[in-house]
Design an enzyme around this catalytic site. Sequence first.
Site, mmCIF file in Angstrom:
data_model
loop_
_atom_site.group_PDB
_atom_site.id
_atom_site.type_symbol
_atom_site.label_atom_id
_atom_site.label_comp_id
_atom_site.label_asym_id
_atom_site.label_seq_id
_atom_site.Cartn_x
_atom_site.Cartn_y
_atom_site.Cartn_z
ATOM 1 N N GLU A 49 0.819 -1.214 0.000
ATOM 2 C CA GLU A 49 0.000 0.000 0.000
ATOM 3 C C GLU A 49 0.856 1.268 0.000
ATOM 4 O O GLU A 49 0.450 2.281 -0.546
ATOM 5 C CB GLU A 49 -0.959 0.010 1.190
ATOM 6 C CG GLU A 49 -2.089 -1.024 1.081
ATOM 7 C CD GLU A 49 -1.691 -2.405 1.567
ATOM 8 O OE1 GLU A 49 -0.494 -2.619 1.886
ATOM 9 O OE2 GLU A 49 -2.581 -3.286 1.640
ATOM 10 N N PHE A 103 -11.505 -8.000 13.438
ATOM 11 C CA PHE A 103 -10.392 -8.413 12.579
ATOM 12 C C PHE A 103 -10.026 -7.276 11.619
ATOM 13 O O PHE A 103 -10.890 -6.702 10.974
ATOM 14 C CB PHE A 103 -10.774 -9.670 11.779
ATOM 15 C CG PHE A 103 -9.690 -10.098 10.816
ATOM 16 C CD1 PHE A 103 -8.448 -10.502 11.293
ATOM 17 C CD2 PHE A 103 -9.909 -10.070 9.446
ATOM 18 C CE1 PHE A 103 -7.445 -10.889 10.409
ATOM 19 C CE2 PHE A 103 -8.913 -10.454 8.563
ATOM 20 C CZ PHE A 103 -7.680 -10.857 9.046
ATOM 21 N N GLN A 104 -8.755 -6.968 11.539
ATOM 22 C CA GLN A 104 -8.212 -5.890 10.712
ATOM 23 C C GLN A 104 -8.863 -4.538 11.014
ATOM 24 O O GLN A 104 -9.032 -3.706 10.137
ATOM 25 C CB GLN A 104 -8.310 -6.224 9.216
ATOM 26 C CG GLN A 104 -7.409 -7.407 8.836
ATOM 27 C CD GLN A 104 -7.224 -7.577 7.336
ATOM 28 O OE1 GLN A 104 -8.135 -7.311 6.553
ATOM 29 N NE2 GLN A 104 -6.045 -8.045 6.941
ATOM 30 N N LYS A 121 -17.388 -1.050 5.688
ATOM 31 C CA LYS A 121 -17.850 -1.994 4.665
ATOM 32 C C LYS A 121 -19.366 -1.917 4.462
ATOM 33 O O LYS A 121 -19.860 -1.993 3.336
ATOM 34 C CB LYS A 121 -17.448 -3.417 5.083
ATOM 35 C CG LYS A 121 -17.574 -4.445 3.986
ATOM 36 C CD LYS A 121 -16.934 -5.763 4.421
ATOM 37 C CE LYS A 121 -16.992 -6.779 3.294
ATOM 38 N NZ LYS A 121 -16.319 -8.043 3.693
#
Lengths: 552, 86
Positions: free
Chosen positions: A48, A110-111, A160
């Site tokens: 990234e 998570f993440q 998301k």
Amino acid sequence: MIRGADAVIKVLAAHGVTTVFGYPGGAIMPLYDALYGAPVEHLLSRHEQGAAFAAVGYARASGKTGVCFATSGPGATNLITSLADALLDSVPLVAITGQVSTSVIGTDAFQEIDVLGMSLSCTKHSFMVTRIDELIPTLYQAFAIAASGRPGPVLVDIPKDIQLAELEYRTPLLAIATEPRAEAGDVEAARRLLAQARQPILYVGGGVGMAGAVEQLRDLIRVTGLPSVATLKGLGAIAHDTPGYLGMLGMHGGKAANLAVQDCDLLLVVGARFDDRVTGKLASFAPKAKVIHLDIDAAELGKLRRADVAIAGDLRQILPALAMPLNITPWQAEVEHLARKHRWDYRHPGKLIYAPAMLRRLANKLPQDSVVSCDVGQHQMWVAQHMWFRRPEDHLSSAGLGTMGFGLPAAIGAQMARPGATVVLVSGDGSFMMNVQELTTIKRRRLPVKILLLDNQKLGMVKQWQQLFFEERYSETDLSDNPDFVLMASAFDIPGRSITSADEVEPALEQMLTAQGPYLLHVAIDDAFNVWPLVPPGACNSEMMDEPETRT
Amino acid sequence: MRHSLELTMQQRPEVLERVLRVTRHRGFTVTQLQMRINEDASLSLDIMVDAERAIELLSNQLNKLIDVTQCRVIPAAASSHNVCAQ
């Protein structure tokens, strides 16, 4: 009704974005799904940080806003260095990160990491979108903020579920941001100071290129006959053969540039910010000079040096108002004398390759439409000292943050922005390895980036300081176990060769520049030579050190 | 030296963090702080800081924050207000 992710792509298209750089992952999958088959081209990086630096290179070489994508957590944290780089060099960038769904934010999902929190110190502004109806206006605002005033990076974190939520696409109405305007009285005061000055000099920074004020600056120089110097980011704003132009000033600036600035009685500062690498010991920088400071960012005015006249505003409007003939013939002659006296000397006896001479040769050989991207260290300073550029956007260098690993991805971005241009990466054996994974991006797209790798088997700049200021205690700067760079490039289908002696330079540069696709020219340089002159830390700019008689 | 600032800000979850981060990074120590929500849903922040540096170094940077709509330095005498609207 469309998904939020589709709306993001539509907003990009509405802003004329044709190329984005990024790397997919879990929390940004809806956006990558929307990208599939979309008219916006995506360049897959292999880290990234590489994606964001490519976006920086794209922005700097084109003047457009660069765009990059990353997923939540590690994807976003990998962007941070590039965002900081873009902040310190005022590069317009919009970074879009995926985030875990709003329902689990704050649960250590998570993440999940607090990207908005991390962004506070390395962006011009940042957003987390928590409601679908805010998505489109936020993205519009992000583009407006990134490019307006003093440009900078803007991060938009999109959970998301927001990417997946449905909305009706509507173009938002945005208030037009007001830019500061110069007061007529201040412009008059600046003209008076200019008219009174006997030894004025222009100190030009990156703000000129960012403001699109190169023509106005060149007109000002033509009309006034002002002698001039430039910062690292200001290189290219003034044509290199302009009478009275003395090149870069500062720690590794030319002697004539530093001496003229130290001696001047008026400093006309245009889009520059008295960086410590420019001023040396601030208290003794241009000690006799009155100061006129012009910048779009009012916070830079008086930050480090009090100005006699300070004007916050658009350089395209202010510079023409200052263009008037000046009566400074004796000073111009003095500056010319300094320039002649301290001209670079490219004679370097012996068989070994003298990097400054090679870079000067390269500059003279480059076609009209060229971009030079460099990394950070000795080679970067040699590029700044010995190469010359037609425009600021032809020279990409990590100036404020000084980020090793900048050069290769920035060159990739520049090649995407200007496919017809000759893009040359000048890198060092230290910096090159910091984002070397981006060779894959070159391979994937067969980008014709030319790589000139200056190898002295050292972290040269750090080693130079160890030699000069740390009693030659060479702690962790030996890189003699470097990989075989030509062999490594070949693994990415990049042809190349290695040279070690001075008589090979000309044919090898020719071969590199005429190669059809990408090419790597590995140059084993004379490792005894350091970057000269040098203003030691804490010293005044007139106290430059020269190359010592005996070399190590 | 002590300085007082009055800020008007847009209500965003992270706006106070932004102001405090800039204050710390630019070399100022917060000695007093009060925030309230106004009737028009904007936020008002009264903040007192301590530093050797000139207050303009902070107020100019706070003015640059997108969500800070106004930043006023209150002179020590507090008789008149020095307005530096964004």
